[in-house]
Structures are given as C-alpha cells and as structure tokens.
Motif scaffolding. Sequence first.
Motif, PDB file in Angstrom:
ATOM      1  N   ILE A   1       0.750  -1.291  -0.077  1.00  0.00           N
ATOM      2  CA  ILE A   1      -0.193   0.132  -0.108  1.00  0.00           C
ATOM      3  C   ILE A   1       0.951   1.121  -0.005  1.00  0.00           C
ATOM      4  N   SER A   2       0.352   2.158  -0.324  1.00  0.00           N
ATOM      5  CA  SER A   2       1.196   3.539  -0.531  1.00  0.00           C
ATOM      6  C   SER A   2       1.412   4.028   0.919  1.00  0.00           C
ATOM      7  N   ASP A   3       2.455   4.798   0.852  1.00  0.00           N
ATOM      8  CA  ASP A   3       3.070   5.200   2.120  1.00  0.00           C
ATOM      9  C   ASP A   3       2.249   6.190   3.016  1.00  0.00           C
ATOM     10  N   ASN A   4       1.457   6.903   2.288  1.00  0.00           N
ATOM     11  CA  ASN A   4       0.409   7.742   2.992  1.00  0.00           C
ATOM     12  C   ASN A   4      -0.608   7.251   3.489  1.00  0.00           C
ATOM     13  N   LEU A   5      -0.843   5.752   3.378  1.00  0.00           N
ATOM     14  CA  LEU A   5      -1.967   5.044   4.047  1.00  0.00           C
ATOM     15  C   LEU A   5      -1.498   4.177   5.142  1.00  0.00           C
ATOM     16  N   SER A   6      -2.435   4.051   5.931  1.00  0.00           N
ATOM     17  CA  SER A   6      -2.139   3.204   7.335  1.00  0.00           C
ATOM     18  C   SER A   6      -2.859   1.722   6.843  1.00  0.00           C
ATOM     19  N   GLU A   7      -2.301   0.889   7.575  1.00  0.00           N
ATOM     20  CA  GLU A   7      -2.933  -0.574   7.393  1.00  0.00           C
ATOM     21  C   GLU A   7      -4.536  -0.545   7.381  1.00  0.00           C
ATOM     22  N   GLU A   8      -5.099   0.160   8.469  1.00  0.00           N
ATOM     23  CA  GLU A   8      -6.498   0.237   8.970  1.00  0.00           C
ATOM     24  C   GLU A   8      -7.077   0.797   7.712  1.00  0.00           C
ATOM     25  N   GLU A   9      -6.713   2.084   7.324  1.00  0.00           N
ATOM     26  CA  GLU A   9      -7.091   2.665   6.112  1.00  0.00           C
ATOM     27  C   GLU A   9      -7.143   1.813   5.010  1.00  0.00           C
ATOM     28  N   ALA A  10      -6.235   1.253   4.522  1.00  0.00           N
ATOM     29  CA  ALA A  10      -6.104   0.231   3.440  1.00  0.00           C
ATOM     30  C   ALA A  10      -7.112  -1.102   3.604  1.00  0.00           C
ATOM     31  N   ILE A  11      -7.280  -1.329   4.661  1.00  0.00           N
ATOM     32  CA  ILE A  11      -8.224  -2.575   5.106  1.00  0.00           C
ATOM     33  C   ILE A  11      -9.729  -1.979   4.660  1.00  0.00           C
ATOM     34  N   GLY A  12      -9.899  -0.788   5.275  1.00  0.00           N
ATOM     35  CA  GLY A  12     -11.246  -0.184   5.041  1.00  0.00           C
ATOM     36  C   GLY A  12     -11.394  -0.018   3.722  1.00  0.00           C
ATOM     37  N   LEU A  13     -10.760   0.453   2.746  1.00  0.00           N
ATOM     38  CA  LEU A  13     -10.943   0.755   1.591  1.00  0.00           C
ATOM     39  C   LEU A  13     -11.024  -0.617   0.685  1.00  0.00           C
TER      40      LEU A  13
END
Length: 559
Positions: free
Chosen positions: A406-418
Amino acid sequence: MKAKGELKELMLAHIYAYNKRFREAAVLFQEHGYEQRSLDMFTDLRMFDQAQELLSKASTETQRALLRKKADWAENSNDLRTAADMLIASGDFDKAITLMINNDWLDMIVNAMRKLDRSDVETLRKIGAYLVRKQEYTLATQLFTSINDIKSILNMHITAEQWDDAFAIAQRHPKFTKEVYLPYARWLAERDRFEEAQQAYHKAGHDAEAFHVLAQLTENAVNESRFKDAGYYNWLLGMQFLERAGDEPKLIPKYELAFRKADCYYAYEPVFKYMIEPFTSKTPDTLFNMARFLAFGDPVDKISKVSILYTLAKLGRNFGAYKTARTALEQLRLLRAPPQYESLIDIATVEIRAKPYTDAEEFMPMCYRCGTSNPIMGGNQCVHCDTPFVYSFATFEVLPLVEFHISDNLSEEEAIGLLQAEPPMHDDSNNPFKKLKKRQELKLNQDELLSLETSHVFICKWMPPLKTRFYYNMISEISIAKCPACHKTRFYYNMISEISIAKCPACHKMFHMDDFEMAVLQEGYCPFCRTKQEREDKSYLLDDEDEDHKTSTYSSSYI
C-alpha cells in the motif's frame, strides 16, 4: 528441711511418705498448697489412679499435668495407645496426633480430628497431610474445606495427579494458575508428552523452560529424521520469537530463520521418505514440486541436497522434464552421494544425454503477474519480473496470487477499510494489475485499492513489529478464508476464478481448497501448523455448482 525453714506440716508429709503413708502425705501437701509435690510423689510411684482420686478437686492445670505424666509413663512402657488417649484427654493434641501419625492409627486420627477446634489450624493441616499420604482424599478435602485452605486442597489434587480437579480450582481461583501448570508441565515431561509440557510451561509463566523444551523437541525431531515434526516445532519456535519481537526487534531474524526451516522441513519429509521407503502417500508430481521448492533454498541442517536433486532427476525423467533431470544430475556429480546411489547416478547421467534438452511445458511454473512460463530450475521467483511465487502447501503448485503493498500515505487500517468498501462496477480498465510493467513495484494508492474486488484479495494480518501484507487474486472470484485472530497483515490478489483457494487462519499458508478440506477431514487440523479448523459457513448445504464460488471462512483453535 528444718534448716531451710520449711513448715512443720510439710516435714510431716515427707515423713508420712517415707513411711509409705502416701495418702496422708498427699492430704497434707494439698491442705498446705503443695499440689505439685503430691503430683510428683504419685507419678514417681506410678500410682496414677490414687493421684487422680486425690487430685479430683485440684486445679484444671494440675489435672492436665497428671494426665501428661501418665501419658509419658505409658509411652515409656510402650503402651502407646494409652499414651495417645492420655495426651488427648490432657488437651495436648499436637503431641497426640504426632504419636498417632508415627504409628499409623488412622481411626484414632479421624476421631481426634472431629474433636479438634477449627482454630487449631496447624494441627489440622498436619492431619490433612497425613490423610493425603494415605490417599483418603475425601476426608482430606472435608478437613481443608472446613478451615478454608484452598491451597492445600489444590496441592492434594496435584499430589494425587487429579489434574481436572486442580484445573477446576485454578479456574475458580486464577491466582493459583501458575502453581497448577508448573507441576503439570513436569508431570507431562516425565511421561514424554513434551509438546503438552511446553504449552504448560508457557501457561505457568516459565517461558525459559518452555522455550528450552521446545528447542530440545526441535533438535530431537531433526536428529531422529522426523522432519514433519521438526517443521511444526520450528513454526512454534518462530511464533514464540515473533511474540517477543515487539519488545526485542533483534529476534526478527530468528523468527524468519525458524519459519524458513519450518517450510523446508515440512516439504522435505515426503522427499526423505521417497528415498528410503518403497511406497509414499504423495503423488509423483507433488514430490517433484516439493523437490523443486527445496532445490533453491539455503542449506538447512539434515536436509540432504543429494536426496532433493536425485528426486528431481528421477521424477523429471519420468515426466519428460529432461532439461531439469540433466541439470540435477550435473549438480549431483559435484556432491558426495551415498555409495548405493553412485552407480545409479552415473547410469542416469549417461542415459539422459540421449534425451532432448527440453522440459515438459505443463511442469513449468507460470508467473501470474506477467504471464511468463518459467524454467523449472529457474528459482522460487519469476525470472522475468522477480515476483515471488506463492505455493499451495499441499501440492506445492504455484497459486495465482500476487502480493502487493500500500502507498506510504495510507495506514493498514485505512487500506483494509478501502478494500472492504462497496465494490465498484466491474471494469478491468481500472484494475491496476492489468497495467503492470516489468519489475514495477506493486504499491497501490487509495483509488487503486478502491478499484479492487474484495473477494479477490487475501489479507494476512500478523502481530507487530511486522507490517501488513496484501495479496491479489489474479484469477478472480477465488474463495477467501479470513481469520479473526490473525497476526501480521499481508494482502494477496487472486488472478484466476476457476481455482478455489483456502488459507489457514493461523499460519496463513495457502492451499487449493479441495486439498485443504481433505487434510482437515483426515486429520482435523491444518497439515502445516496443526491448528484445528472449523467451518463457519454453511457451504456444505449448497448445491455443487454453487460451492465452487463460495467464500469459505475457517476459524482456528490452537492445540
């Protein structure tokens, strides 16, 4: 006596005593307050009955002293039962119980126990310890319960090896948990149940002993050529390193080494048995894939490079993979093979030169990222785009999964949410995996994550300090197994829809769905990490045509 100024009546009492007029002497002693002298006189003469008769009106302390004197005399005369009775009558329960215990008089002890005051805790505990030694557990439990001594009850169950009762007490009183699991661990170790002992040491809070037992189990399994067990123990070791790596990052290399060894030993077990046993439970193509997987790894203790290459050469020739067989035989000639294989290798080396220098296409691993057919001996990653292969840990075939970041400006939680957001309208033109370039890093931004179908993504979440990892299913509509108690997070994307894939929620190894379900049905747990699996869906109630595309979720419980 006259010179000492003693009373005339006291001197007269002594005269009566010397003249064997003991009763009159005793009366004079009592009348003038010398009960002790009267008591001493009768006890020296062993005239306890007369003393008791004359001292019936004496103080309670004097009467008890008389009984103790009588008990001492009875003990010296070897009349121990009488001595015990006298001690109880005098109130000297501690000495009486000690005498009974020394002579193993259970019936007298039980009677004395009922007469004892509940405040005399130490004496009651002494009786309880005796009852435990006599295996009178019911009486001992009643006694300890009457004085609210839970710890003694617990120790009794531990001594009696009544572990279920001990665990029940520990469950009601959590402060005793460690006191139960430590002796239980030692009890298991004495009976060669080392795996259970290791877990019990861990629950007891003795991590050093638990780790030592596990390390010893691992070493023994390797030395005894039990490679499947060695793989399992290395996985457990890796999990322990990983649990502690949050506080000690220097343990991460040890965790990685243990996991690599676990993979190698697990794959080597069938290859080893293929070399030494006439029959094997694995199919030839699975053995070939396992040997290929092992051929490119770093050296691991007790794993024979000769066995791996010989398996590749023999099966490769049978499958028409002559180029692979020739390569394996050339490498074998540089190694020291066992004497029984030297002539076989020499003959095979000559015979293989009569075959074409090609491999059967169906055995060449496909890279599902770039679509390249890789040479069999090309390694465990694509020779064109360097994408690591993801293997099914049942057949060791390459699965259509590609890991992405995932992109550096995204957290793991945000990525999973997306990824779990409402899927977009199906449009392959927005799929970032359709526009990949050679050796381009798979790092997706917010819009690209939103464009992915949730059902095509595998997420493997692990504990810190490891990072989340994502895998995309390059063949769409793949079955997905998610774990509510995963650790490190990894993301996979599935690229093909015709293949059903399952993921163990504990070790995150990937399998073909049919192979994984068969292993679970046969053994009841994951074939790699031995974690019990339970299906949470109702796919077995569906029609056959619906089952192929059903998302399957397994929950795990560690053993």
